[in-house]
Design a protein around this motif. Structure first.
Motif, PDB file in Angstrom:
ATOM      1  N   SER A 280       0.820  -1.215   0.000  1.00 40.79           N
ATOM      2  CA  SER A 280       0.000   0.000   0.000  1.00 40.79           C
ATOM      3  C   SER A 280       0.851   1.261   0.000  1.00 40.79           C
ATOM      4  O   SER A 280       1.824   1.376   0.758  1.00 40.79           O
ATOM      5  N   LYS A 281       0.482   2.199  -0.842  1.00 43.95           N
ATOM      6  CA  LYS A 281       1.189   3.485  -0.910  1.00 43.95           C
ATOM      7  C   LYS A 281       0.771   4.399   0.231  1.00 43.95           C
ATOM      8  O   LYS A 281       1.400   5.441   0.452  1.00 43.95           O
ATOM      9  N   HIS A 282      -0.288   4.026   0.928  1.00 46.77           N
ATOM     10  CA  HIS A 282      -0.861   4.912   1.944  1.00 46.77           C
ATOM     11  C   HIS A 282      -0.674   4.321   3.338  1.00 46.77           C
ATOM     12  O   HIS A 282      -0.792   3.103   3.531  1.00 46.77           O
ATOM     13  N   SER A 283      -0.407   5.181   4.296  1.00 41.50           N
ATOM     14  CA  SER A 283      -0.126   4.695   5.656  1.00 41.50           C
ATOM     15  C   SER A 283      -1.392   4.251   6.388  1.00 41.50           C
ATOM     16  O   SER A 283      -1.333   3.408   7.272  1.00 41.50           O
ATOM     17  N   SER A 284      -2.533   4.816   6.026  1.00 39.50           N
ATOM     18  CA  SER A 284      -3.795   4.452   6.671  1.00 39.50           C
ATOM     19  C   SER A 284      -4.477   3.347   5.874  1.00 39.50           C
ATOM     20  O   SER A 284      -4.752   3.519   4.683  1.00 39.50           O
ATOM     21  N   ILE A 285      -4.739   2.238   6.540  1.00 41.41           N
ATOM     22  CA  ILE A 285      -5.281   1.055   5.869  1.00 41.41           C
ATOM     23  C   ILE A 285      -6.444   0.496   6.689  1.00 41.41           C
ATOM     24  O   ILE A 285      -6.353   0.392   7.917  1.00 41.41           O
ATOM     25  N   ILE A 286      -7.522   0.143   6.011  1.00 39.43           N
ATOM     26  CA  ILE A 286      -8.660  -0.540   6.627  1.00 39.43           C
ATOM     27  C   ILE A 286      -8.943  -1.790   5.801  1.00 39.43           C
ATOM     28  O   ILE A 286      -9.053  -1.722   4.578  1.00 39.43           O
ATOM     29  N   VAL A 287      -9.050  -2.919   6.487  1.00 40.06           N
ATOM     30  CA  VAL A 287      -9.360  -4.192   5.828  1.00 40.06           C
ATOM     31  C   VAL A 287     -10.598  -4.764   6.509  1.00 40.06           C
ATOM     32  O   VAL A 287     -10.627  -4.872   7.735  1.00 40.06           O
ATOM     33  N   CYS A 288     -11.609  -5.093   5.725  1.00 42.83           N
ATOM     34  CA  CYS A 288     -12.842  -5.565   6.359  1.00 42.83           C
ATOM     35  C   CYS A 288     -13.499  -6.649   5.520  1.00 42.83           C
ATOM     36  O   CYS A 288     -13.025  -6.995   4.447  1.00 42.83           O
TER      37      CYS A 288
END
Length: 367
Positions: A280-288
Motif C-alpha cells: 500500500s502506498k498509503h499509511s492508513s489502511i482498513i481491511v474488512c
C-alpha cells in the motif's frame, strides 16, 4: 473430594496436561500450521473455545480439590492470553468520540433478503437498517440485485442510498453468478480494482478513498466459503441433537474435510491480501469483510499482521457474526493500521435478515 487417591489425582493431572497441551496447540496453530500443507490440522483453531472451557473447568476443579494443581490451567491461560483476548475481548464503550471519526459498516447482506423490493411503505429490511445506522462508508459482500422490477434492482439500491454519492461494485465470481462486492461512501472513491486470486465464487476488492484530505487504502473481502450445503449443515445439526458415537465420528470426519479444503484455499488468498497491504502506498489502511474464518486462524493472522483488530481493540464478548445452523463464529472483521484507532466496534444482532450480522465501528486517526 479432598480425599481422592493419589493415583487418581495423577491420572486427572495427566488428563489436564493433555488438554492444556491441546489448548496451547489450538491457540498457536495459526503460527505453526500452514493450511496449504496441512489443511486438516489447520482446522484445530475452530475448537479453540472448546479447549478454553475445558481448561477453565479444570481450573475450578483443582481450586476445590488440590489448589496447587490449578497452576496447570493458570499457566495455559497466561501463555494464551493474547489469543483469548483476540477471541473474546472485554472493553468499555467510549462515550466521547474524536471529532475526526468516521463510521464504517461491513455487512454480508446475502442478496438483500432474497432481493426484496424496497419502497417507502415496505422497505427492504437490510437497506432500512443501513439507513438507520448512518455509516460514512459501507462495504458489502454478496451484494446482489436483479433487472426484474418486481424485486430489488440496482436503481432501487442507489436511490435508497442516495446519501452516498460515491459507490462502486465488482463481480468477483468467475462463473458470472453475480456475487458482487460493493462500497458506498460519503467520501470520494479515487480508485477501485479486484484483487486477483484463486476462487470460483469469492473475492476481494481494493479501493482508494479520500477521507478528510487523506487517501486511505480500503480492502473489502469475501474469502473462500466453506461450501457447506444444506445437507452438510443437517449432518452437523443432527450430530449435535443426537450425539451417538459413530454418528459423531463420521460427521466430524466429513465436516473437517470440507473445512480443510476451504482453509487451504483461504491461506493462499490471505497471502495475496497480505502482499497488497504491504504494498500500500498509503499509511492508513482498513481491511474488512467476511473472512469465513475465526480469529484463531491462519487467514486472520496473516491478514492482520501489522494491523489492529477493531473488535479486539474496542469490542466486547465473542462477537459472533455468523448465526445459522448451529455454526456460531466471528468470521466478519474490521482491521485497521496502527496509525488509526477503533471505537465501540459492534457486531449488531438486532437484524437477522442475513446469515451474517453486520459489524461496524468508529475509526479515527491517532493523535
Amino acid at each position: 473430594m479432598k480425599h481422592l487417591g493419589k493415583a487418581l489425582v495423577y491420572v486427572i493431572v495427566a488428563v489436564n496436561i493433555f488438554f492444556a497441551g491441546l489448548f496451547l496447540f489450538s491457540a498457536y496453530s495459526p503460527w505453526i500450521i500452514n493450511p496449504s500443507v496441512h489443511p486438516v490440522l489447520s482446522c484445530v483453531g475452530l475448537v479453540f473455545p472448546i479447549f478454553l472451557f475445558i481448561n477453565l473447568f479444570f481450573l475450578f476443579f483443582w481450586l476445590f480439590v488440590r489448589p496447587r494443581w490449578a497452576l496447570i490451567a493458570v499457566c495455559s491461560f497466561i501463555l494464551c492470553i493474547g489469543q483469548i483476548r483476540t477471541y473474546m475481548p472485554i472493553n468499555f464503550r467510549t462515550e466521547k468520540l474524536p471529532d475526526n471519526k468516521i463510521k464504517l459498516l461491513s455487512y454480508n447482506v446475502m442478496g438483500f433478503n432474497m432481493q426484496k423490493k424496497h419502497t417507502a411503505s415496505d422497505p427492504n429490511p437490510i437497506l432500512k437498517y443501513i439507513l438507520k445506522k448512518k455509516p460514512d462508508i459501507i462495504c458489502m459482500q454478496e451484494f446482489q440485485f436483479t433487472s426484474d422490477k418486481k424485486f430489488l434492482t440496482e436503481v432501487d439500491i442507489n436511490k435508497a442510498l442516495s446519501d452516498y454519492p460515491y459507490h462502486t461494485k465488482c463481480n468477483v465470481s468467475e462463473k458470472g453468478t453475480g456475487n458482487w462486492l460493493a462500497c458506498y461512501s460519503k467520501f470520494p472513491i479515487i480508485s477501485s480494482r479486484i484483487i486477483h486470486y484463486k476462487s470460483t465464487y469469492n473475492g476481494s476488492a481494493i479501493y482508494e478513498v479520500e477521507v478528510h484530505g487523506e487517501i486511505i487504502t480500503l480492502i473489502n473481502n469475501h474469502l473462500e466459503s466453506n461450501k457447506l450445503t444444506k445437507e452438510d449443515k443437517d449432518v452437523y445439526v443432527n450430530m449435535i441433537k443426537d450425539p451417538e458415537t459413530q454418528k459423531v465420528k463420521n460427521g466430524v470426519r466429513y465436516l473437517t474435510r470440507k473445512f480443510a479444503e476451504a482453509s487451504a484455499i483461504r491461506a493462499l488468498q490471505a497471502n495475496t491480501i497480505a502482499k497488497e497491504i504491504a504494498a500500500s502506498k498509503h499509511s492508513s489502511i482498513i481491511v474488512c469483510g467476511d473472512f469465513n474464518d475465526t480469529p484463531i486462524s491462519y487467514a486472520h493472522r496473516v491478514i492482520a499482521q501489522g494491523l489492529h483488530d477493531a473488535f479486539t481493540q474496542s469490542g466486547s464478548g465473542l462477537g459472533i457474526s455468523y448465526n445459522q445452523h448451529g455454526f456460531y463464529f466471528r468470521i466478519d472483521n474490521i482491521l485497521i493500521s496502527k496509525n488509526l484507532a477503533a471505537y465501540n466496534c459492534t457486531v449488531d444482532k438486532s437484524i437477522k435478515e442475513s446469515d451474517h450480522y453486520p459489524i461496524w465501528c468508529y475509526i479515527a486517526k491517532q493523535k
